[in-house]
Structure formats: C-alpha cells, structure tokens
Design a protein around this motif. Structure first.
Motif, PDB file in Angstrom:
ATOM      1  N   SER A 232       0.841  -1.198   0.000  1.00 30.26           N
ATOM      2  CA  SER A 232       0.000   0.000   0.000  1.00 30.26           C
ATOM      3  C   SER A 232       0.874   1.245   0.000  1.00 30.26           C
ATOM      4  N   GLY A 233       0.246   2.351  -0.336  1.00 27.83           N
ATOM      5  CA  GLY A 233       0.986   3.598  -0.445  1.00 27.83           C
ATOM      6  C   GLY A 233       0.990   4.385   0.860  1.00 27.83           C
ATOM      7  N   SER A 235      -1.038   6.687   1.760  1.00 27.56           N
ATOM      8  CA  SER A 235      -2.377   6.758   2.332  1.00 27.56           C
ATOM      9  C   SER A 235      -3.235   5.648   1.738  1.00 27.56           C
ATOM     10  N   GLN A 237      -6.015   5.860   0.194  1.00 28.05           N
ATOM     11  CA  GLN A 237      -6.613   6.169  -1.106  1.00 28.05           C
ATOM     12  C   GLN A 237      -5.616   5.952  -2.238  1.00 28.05           C
ATOM     13  N   GLU A 238      -4.347   6.096  -1.878  1.00 23.66           N
ATOM     14  CA  GLU A 238      -3.325   6.140  -2.904  1.00 23.66           C
ATOM     15  C   GLU A 238      -2.728   4.745  -3.112  1.00 23.66           C
ATOM     16  N   PRO A 240      -0.358   2.252  -4.853  1.00 27.02           N
ATOM     17  CA  PRO A 240       0.843   2.394  -5.690  1.00 27.02           C
ATOM     18  C   PRO A 240       0.828   1.406  -6.847  1.00 27.02           C
ATOM     19  N   TRP A 241       0.055   1.706  -7.891  1.00 30.94           N
ATOM     20  CA  TRP A 241      -0.130   0.741  -8.981  1.00 30.94           C
ATOM     21  C   TRP A 241       1.179   0.395  -9.684  1.00 30.94           C
TER      22      TRP A 241
ATOM     23  N   ASN B 160      -9.683  -0.513 -13.113  1.00 34.79           N
ATOM     24  CA  ASN B 160      -9.712   0.724 -12.333  1.00 34.79           C
ATOM     25  C   ASN B 160     -10.711   1.724 -12.929  1.00 34.79           C
TER      26      ASN B 160
END
Lengths: 277, 326
Positions: A232-233, A235, A237-238, A240-241, B160
């Motif tokens: 995960s990033g 946050s 919401q973010e 990290p694709w 997405n």
C-alpha cells in the motif's frame, strides 16, 4: 461450398487470435504499466511509451519485498521436498499393493485436498500456536502439507499405477523387498513424474494466500502473495499501482518461464491429477 | 506324480500368500507417515474447528481455554422478549450469512458454467491440427501460471474506474457513456470477479478437456466425415457423450474449488456486499473481529455443504473419482 469453408477457416483463425490475445493481454499490460511512472502510468495505452525502471527499484529497495521472495522460495521448496518424501512410499502402497479399503483411502485423500482451507483455519491456528510456530515459515510449511501432500500422493499414485507390472515381478522374483523395489526400481523410472508433481506442488505452495495471511504478521515474514496483496501507499486512497505491477511482473516471470519450459510435463501432471482416462 | 504337483502348487500358493502378507505389512508402514501427517494437519484441526463452533471463543480466550461451551448458540438460538416476540439469533438467522451463501452459489455456478463452455471451445480449437498450435497452448498456460493474488491485482488495475484500460476501451467503442467503478459498485463487483476467475481458470478446464478429447479415436471422426455427417451432429452424438466422464470430473473439481473461493475476492473486491462469499465472511469473523465461535460455525457450515455436495455428486453421477474401477 468452397466459400463457406474459407469463411469457417477465417473464423477459426480469428478465434485462435482472440484466445491468444485474451490470455496474454493482462500480463502484457502489467509489464507495460510496470515501466511507466508519474502521469504516464495513468494514461491507458496499448504500446510501450516509456521505459522507466523506477518502479522496480522502488519495490526491490524496500527490504521487505526481497525478504518475501526468499521466504516464498524457502517455504515452497521445503514443503515440496517434504511432500514428495512422504508421498513416494505412500503412493507405492496405494498403486501397487492390493489391500482392503484402498478405494476408500484414496477417496479420503482426495477429499482432504478438496475441503475448504477455511474449515481448518481455527484448529490449525490453535495447533500452530501450541507448537510455537506462529509467525515463522514453519507454520506455513506445516499447513501447506494439507494440500500438497494429498495432491502429490494422488498424482504419483496414478503415475505408478501405469508402470509395467513385469518390472516389479522380476524384482520380486529376485527377492527384492518392497523398499528395494521403490528405491532401486521405481524411483529411477519416476523421475519425470516427480519433477512434474514437485513443480505443480511448488506452484501451489508459492501461490497460497489464506494461511500465509493468517499465520504471519511481520512484514519480513510475509510470502510474496501476501506482500503483493498488502502493498500500500502513503495513504489508503493512494494505491501504488506502478510498484504493484513491478512486483507482479517480478514474481510472475519465473513462473511463466518454468511453465513454458515444462509445458508438456505440466499438462500431463494436471490431467493425471484431474481426470483419469 | 499327482501328489508332487499338488504339493508344489500348494507350496507356491503358500509362498504367494506369504509374499502378499509381506507386501501388505510393508504397505501399512509406507502409508503410516503420510496418514499421521494428514491426521495432524487436516483431521485434528478440522475436529478442533468444529468444536470451536460450539463455544463462545474469541481471540482473547481461544488459547487459554477460558471459552465456554454454548451448544448450538452460534448456529441458531432464540430468545423470547418481554412482549412475547421471539428473537432469532445465530449464523442461520443472519442476513449477512445468507447473502454470503447466495454470493458463493451464484459465483460457483456461473463461473463453472462459463468455464466449461469456454474451456470446451478452447479444447476443440486445440484439438484440431493447425500451424502454431503449440504457441496457443503455451499462451493459455500463462493465465494459469499467474498467482491468483497477482491476477487479482493486474485485473484490479485494468478495471480501475479512472485509469483502467477496460473502461477506456469500452468508452472508445461507445459501449458505455461514463467510466464504471467495476470493483466498487455492488452490482458490477460480481461481474469483475467472474471475469477474472473465468480468465484464470478456463485454461485449466481446456487442458483437462483436451486430454479427454485426445482419447477419442481419430478414425471415428474420419468415418463420420466420409459418411458426410454434419460436424455439429458429430459433436453432439460422438464427441460430447465420449467426453462426458472427463467433463464430469473436471466440473466437480472446479465446482469444489469455486465453492471455497477466498483470495480473489479478498483482494479484488474487499468489503463488497455483492461478492462476500462464505470463506471470506468466515475469515472476517475469525481474523478481523476475533469471533472464533461464529467464524468457526460458518466455516463448519461451508464444510458441511461441500461434503454433502460431493456425496450427492458421486452418488448421482456414479463418478469413478479414485480410478479404481478402470
């Protein structure tokens, strides 16, 4: 008549191309995305636009992901070796010796490989805690036995059943004990089957998620699937694709290479495990 | 003369049974380690999980033995309120549970049906001679080789809502007017899960059916062709009946696998009402909420459903899963 046959030929090849495209595209797209950063990543495109290895360095420089790969390799290898070791002798008995209740035993073993992992989760959690294995790779090696062992027994049994009976009879006439028959007569013949079964069991252990998610807590103890799922990033919401795609490519490429090299063997092993002629 | 023949035959028979006994003894010792191992990692944990489902164990009490036996309270219990109204409680009276059951059943049947049909199509393609057949077979192994978690992530990216290529494709063709939040919307979450599962598992089905197809003798097709029988008729009269045993086994393997689905849904559509399955709900109770009693009751129910299903299938279909009869 000729016209319609040409039409069907064209349709056939359209179908073939479609199958290949659908099968390969998601991996191709992940590969494409893994080399894109910044705003470039967020513009959908079909052809490579940039070649930026930043995602890879970001994933691999975080210490935890490298550890996860090592954890996965260790867990999957030990699981496979242990399963094959137990399975070779067991499948000899199941394939070659007639005894009462053999069919029932085979069905039970198959049943174990079928039942839902969640059904044993709390009991296994208790057992692992009791043995003091919680949050260690050994908890996974122990729990993965639940699906690798029945699978290897099952596939090796089908392979062993097909070995010619004459070889065994000749060995018996020469006074060979069952152990000698397995280790000196069957094992050399079984190498291809062992490679296939081991490879399939390895892939199964490598991909396992539920037990790994439950029985490990520390970032450095995670296996690859858990690491990728929980990547995960900064946050919530973010997401990290970019790094996620890079990590996905890193763990998938070795598997794809293995599968393509051992293609024929894998198909043989899958069908022996699934359908029997 | 006759006596010596009988005597030697008797001796031979004796030796035979002695050998049989030796082999049976060896078989026992060969099987023992494997059975012991399976007992420890499968039978015992299963038994303990079922036991937990009859207790009020939580994450605080599970290991110190302070949980109490509550009978069937986790499954179903009722309480008469002061105004005479009966309140039902427990998993079997829980709307979330029935939603999970419905999701699981819906997912399993739709995905396996799609995978069977598409798998058969792919298998038929691979069973015919054409240039590049090896290449196609290699290509369809790729979805199978990719770990489920990784495919969930890859497709999560492709689906997405803002930046996904699927939305962008559909928009450019004009099939949709606005981007769809595939994995987030309750009505499309299941479609997203089905797409990924079908993509990942159809190759497996195709390979199993291809193995079945390859056992059908080629000259059967040859004679049908010479007799001028329509290919579709050949398919329904020859191919499908001969493929039936392989098909039945492939379908049951896939169904059992689908009924216990966990990882794809947990990663692709977390916390979505529209896709929570029995395994996911049970896991959330066990791990997230630490409710070992209720979580174990749910996992036990899933186990029971699968066990009943297998028994029915074997009994109705007379499937020779163990290969003993062949």
């Amino acid at each position: 008549m000729a016209g319609s046959s040409i039409f069907w030929n064209v349709m056939f090849y359209v179908g073939v191309v479609l199958i290949v495209l659908i099968a390969v595209f998601p991996f191709y797209y992940a590969l494409l995305s893994s080399f894109e950063t910044g705003t470039q990543l967020f513009i959908p495109n079909f052809l490579p636009q940039s070649f930026d290895t930043a995602n890879y360095t970001s994933v691999l420089s975080g210490r935890a992901f490298g550890r996860s790969i090592l954890n996965s390799v260790f867990v999957a290898s030990v699981t496979v070796v242990a399963a094959l070791f137990l399975a070779v002798t067991a499948s000899y008995a199941l394939a070659r010796v007639r005894f009462r209740g053999r069919g029932l035993l085979l069905m039970t073993i198959l049943g174990v490989s079928m039942f839902p992992q969640i059904a044993v989760l709390s009991g296994l959690f208790e057992l692992i805690n009791w043995l003091g294995l919680y949050n260690t790779p050994w908890s996974l090696i122990l729990s993965y036995t639940i699906f690798t062992l029945p699978f290897t027994v099952w596939v090796l049994t089908t392979f062993m059943r097909d070995l010619p009976v004459e070889i065994e009879e000749a060995a018996i006439v020469d006074g060979a004990t069952p152990w000698i028959i397995i280790s000196r007569v069957f094992l050399p013949l079984l190498w291809p089957a062992l490679v296939t079964t081991g490879l399939l069991a390895f892939i199964g252990a490598w991909n396992e998620f539920l037990f790994a998610l439950t029985f490990t807590v520390d970032e450095t103890r995670r296996t690859v699937p858990v690491a990728i799922a929980l990547l995960s990033g900064a946050s919530a919401q973010e997401i990290p694709w970019g790094p996620i795609m890079a990590a996905s490519v890193i763990v998938t490429v070795p598997l794809i290479v293995l599968v393509l090299i051992f293609q024929r063997k894998i198909v043989a092993g899958l069908t022996a495990g699934g359908v029997k002629g | 003369m006759t006596t010596t023949i009988t005597a030697s035959a008797e001796r031979a028979a004796h030796r035979e049974t002695g050998l049989q006994q030796q082999r049976a003894r060896a078989a026992f010792w060969f099987l023992a380690p494997m059975l012991l191992m399976l007992f420890f990692v499968a039978a015992w944990p299963l038994f303990r999980s079922i036991m937990y489902s009859f207790t009020d164990a939580t994450s605080d009490t599970i290991f110190n033995g302070q949980s109490e036996w509550v009978g069937f309270e986790n499954y179903l219990t009722w309480r008469v309120r002061d105004n005479g109204e009966i309140r039902w409680r427990g998993v079997l009276a829980d709307a979330d549970w029935w939603n999970a059951v419905w999701n699981t059943v819906r997912f399993s049947f739709i995905s396996v049906a799609l995978e069977t049909v598409l798998g058969l199509l792919v298998a038929l393609v691979l069973n015919s001679e054409f240039r590049g057949r090896g290449l196609v077979r290699a290509a369809i192994l790729i979805p199978w080789a990719i770990p489920t978690i990784v495919s969930a992530r890859m497709w999560g990216w492709m689906l997405n809502d803002q930046f996904g290529i699927i939305n962008s494709m559909l928009l450019s063709v004009g099939l949709i007017d606005a981007p769809i939040a595939w994995t987030a919307r309750p009505d499309t979450a299941m479609i997203a899960v089905l797409i990924v599962d079908v993509w990942k598992t159809t190759p497996f089905m195709a390979l199993l059916m291809l193995a079945g197809l390859q056992m059908i003798p080629r000259d059967m097709y040859e004679s049908a062709r010479i007799d001028g029988i329509h290919p579709l008729k050949v398919f329904f009269r020859v191919t499908l009946p001969l493929l039936r045993p392989a098909l039945m086994v492939a379908v049951i393997f896939r169904l059992l696998d689908a009924l216990r689905i966990f990882d794809l849904i947990y990663v692709l559509t977390p916390r979505s009402e529209g896709t929570v399955t029995m395994s996911v709900l049970s896991y959330l109770n066990l791990q997230q909420f630490g409710d070992y009693g209720e979580g174990s009751a749910q996992s036990t129910l899933l186990f029971a459903i699968i066990a009943i299903f297998v028994a029915l299938y074997i009994w109705l279909g007379r499937v020779d899963l163990s290969g003993e009869r062949s």
